[in-house]
Design an enzyme around this catalytic site. Structure first.
Site, PDB file in Angstrom:
ATOM      1  N   HIS A   1       4.684   3.358  -1.153  1.00  0.00           N
ATOM      2  CA  HIS A   1       3.040   3.512  -0.612  1.00  0.00           C
ATOM      3  C   HIS A   1       2.906   1.411  -0.134  1.00  0.00           C
ATOM      4  O   HIS A   1       2.987   1.327  -0.903  1.00  0.00           O
ATOM      5  CB  HIS A   1       1.727   4.662  -1.048  1.00  0.00           C
TER       6      HIS A   1
ATOM      7  N   ASN B   1      -2.112  12.836  -0.425  1.00  0.00           N
ATOM      8  CA  ASN B   1      -2.282  11.890  -0.765  1.00  0.00           C
ATOM      9  C   ASN B   1      -3.891  11.320  -1.580  1.00  0.00           C
ATOM     10  O   ASN B   1      -4.318  10.698  -0.490  1.00  0.00           O
ATOM     11  CB  ASN B   1      -2.044  10.468  -0.632  1.00  0.00           C
TER      12      ASN B   1
ATOM     13  N   GLY C   1      -6.826   4.161   6.849  1.00  0.00           N
ATOM     14  CA  GLY C   1      -8.112   4.515   6.532  1.00  0.00           C
ATOM     15  C   GLY C   1      -9.063   3.834   6.805  1.00  0.00           C
ATOM     16  O   GLY C   1     -10.401   3.076   7.356  1.00  0.00           O
TER      17      GLY C   1
ATOM     18  N   SER D   1      -4.855   7.795   9.339  1.00  0.00           N
ATOM     19  CA  SER D   1      -6.359   8.169   9.636  1.00  0.00           C
ATOM     20  C   SER D   1      -6.186   9.988  10.502  1.00  0.00           C
ATOM     21  O   SER D   1      -6.502   9.727  11.284  1.00  0.00           O
ATOM     22  CB  SER D   1      -6.618   7.166  10.529  1.00  0.00           C
TER      23      SER D   1
ATOM     24  N   GLU E   1       3.473   5.128   7.813  1.00  0.00           N
ATOM     25  CA  GLU E   1       2.451   5.009   7.828  1.00  0.00           C
ATOM     26  C   GLU E   1       1.823   3.535   8.329  1.00  0.00           C
ATOM     27  O   GLU E   1       2.124   2.437   7.152  1.00  0.00           O
ATOM     28  CB  GLU E   1       2.008   5.386   6.476  1.00  0.00           C
TER      29      GLU E   1
ATOM     30  N   LYS F   1      -4.846   9.255  -3.693  1.00  0.00           N
ATOM     31  CA  LYS F   1      -5.096   7.677  -3.812  1.00  0.00           C
ATOM     32  C   LYS F   1      -5.727   8.103  -5.338  1.00  0.00           C
ATOM     33  O   LYS F   1      -5.860   8.561  -6.195  1.00  0.00           O
ATOM     34  CB  LYS F   1      -5.525   6.821  -2.936  1.00  0.00           C
TER      35      LYS F   1
ATOM     36  N   GLU G   1       0.219   0.515  -0.137  1.00  0.00           N
ATOM     37  CA  GLU G   1      -1.166  -0.509  -0.867  1.00  0.00           C
ATOM     38  C   GLU G   1      -0.117  -0.569  -2.453  1.00  0.00           C
ATOM     39  O   GLU G   1      -0.672  -0.929  -2.833  1.00  0.00           O
ATOM     40  CB  GLU G   1      -2.026   1.397  -1.486  1.00  0.00           C
TER      41      GLU G   1
END
Ligand code: 13P
Length: 253
Positions: free
Chosen positions: A94, A9, A172, A213, A166, A11, A96
């Site tokens: 996701h 991904n 991240g 991560s 996730e 992003k 985000e």
């Protein structure tokens, strides 16, 4: 036996020339790793270029978002049919997008149904926040996301899904979940929730990726767990050497 599936991904990273360069480098290794499923999910602007480059390579292409309506006055959105012209996969829900763009289990459900109706494989993201984790609510949150996001699907549709667990606190941050903890969520929470919806046999066939991560040095630890069927990789998917190292770990496991 479930195949391992490693997806990148990207992003909001990489211009078209940068994306072309990275895909070209990735193909040197990924093309031959045909014992696993592998895919890249670049920004929408690079999808037409990527679709051409990846054609016939066995490496899949995914988009990071789409809308659920077929067409119309939805400025800025991509329709499922537009994504399906170029991609096999679509990332849905996701964290985000949930956090910054108001996605909910309800909109995830609409997108999953639209994706399946257009022959796309949804990669449905779920995962708890740090506060939820610390309050001991991981199982509750994750099963609610599975039930809500995947409501009203048939077992036949369920069999076409990919799930990505996730934990938000691991994304991240460099603080990955331990392989054992992630596996316990996959095995004891996510797969049983899938079994409730679609039956045990379908649930056993669904690929559940871990994301958060994942790096070359911890990837194999995840992939050797019973119920971790690959990874959805963010930061480490932006460099050819790290993403191919993770894909190789999946192929070896
Ligand atoms: P990182 O690998 O950068 O933690 O991102 C994970 C992720 O969000 C993939 O969708």
């Amino acid at each position: 036996m479930r195949r391992k599936f490693v997806a990148g991904n990207w992003k909001m990273n990489k211009t078209i020339p940068e994306a072309r360069q990275l895909i070209t480098e990735l193909l040197l290794t990924l093309k031959s790793l045909d014992g696993i499923d592998r895919a890249v999910c670049p920004p929408s602007t690079s999808l037409p270029m990527a679709a051409k480059l990846l054609q016939g390579t066995g490496v899949g292409l995914g988009a990071q978002n789409m809308y659920w309506e077929d067409s119309g006055a939805f400025t800025g959105e991509l329709a499922p049919a537009m994504v399906a012209e170029l991609c096999e996969y679509i990332i849905v829900g996701h964290s985000e997008r949930r956090q910054y763009f108001g996605e909910t289990d309800g909109t995830v459900n609409l997108k999953v149904k639209a994706a399946l109706a257009h022959g796309l494989t949804p990669i449905v993201c779920i995962g708890e926040s740090l506060e939820e984790n610390q309050a001991g609510k991981t199982a509750e949150v994750v099963s609610r996301q599975v039930r809500g996001g995947l409501a009203d699907l048939t077992p036949e549709q369920g069999a076409k899904l990919v799930i990505a667990y996730e934990p938000i606190w691991a994304i991240g941050t460099g603080l990955a979940a331990t392989a054992e903890d992630a596996n316990a969520i996959h095995r004891d929470v996510v797969r049983p929730a899938l079994a409730e919806l679609f039956g045990e046999q379908v649930a056993q066939g669904i690929q559940i990726q871990y994301g958060g991560s994942v790096k070359p040095d911890n990837a194999l630890g995840f992939f050797t767990q019973s119920d971790i069927d690959g990874a959805l990789v963010g930061g480490a998917s932006l460099k050819a050497d790290s993403f191919t190292a993770i894909a190789k770990a999946a192929a070896e496991s």
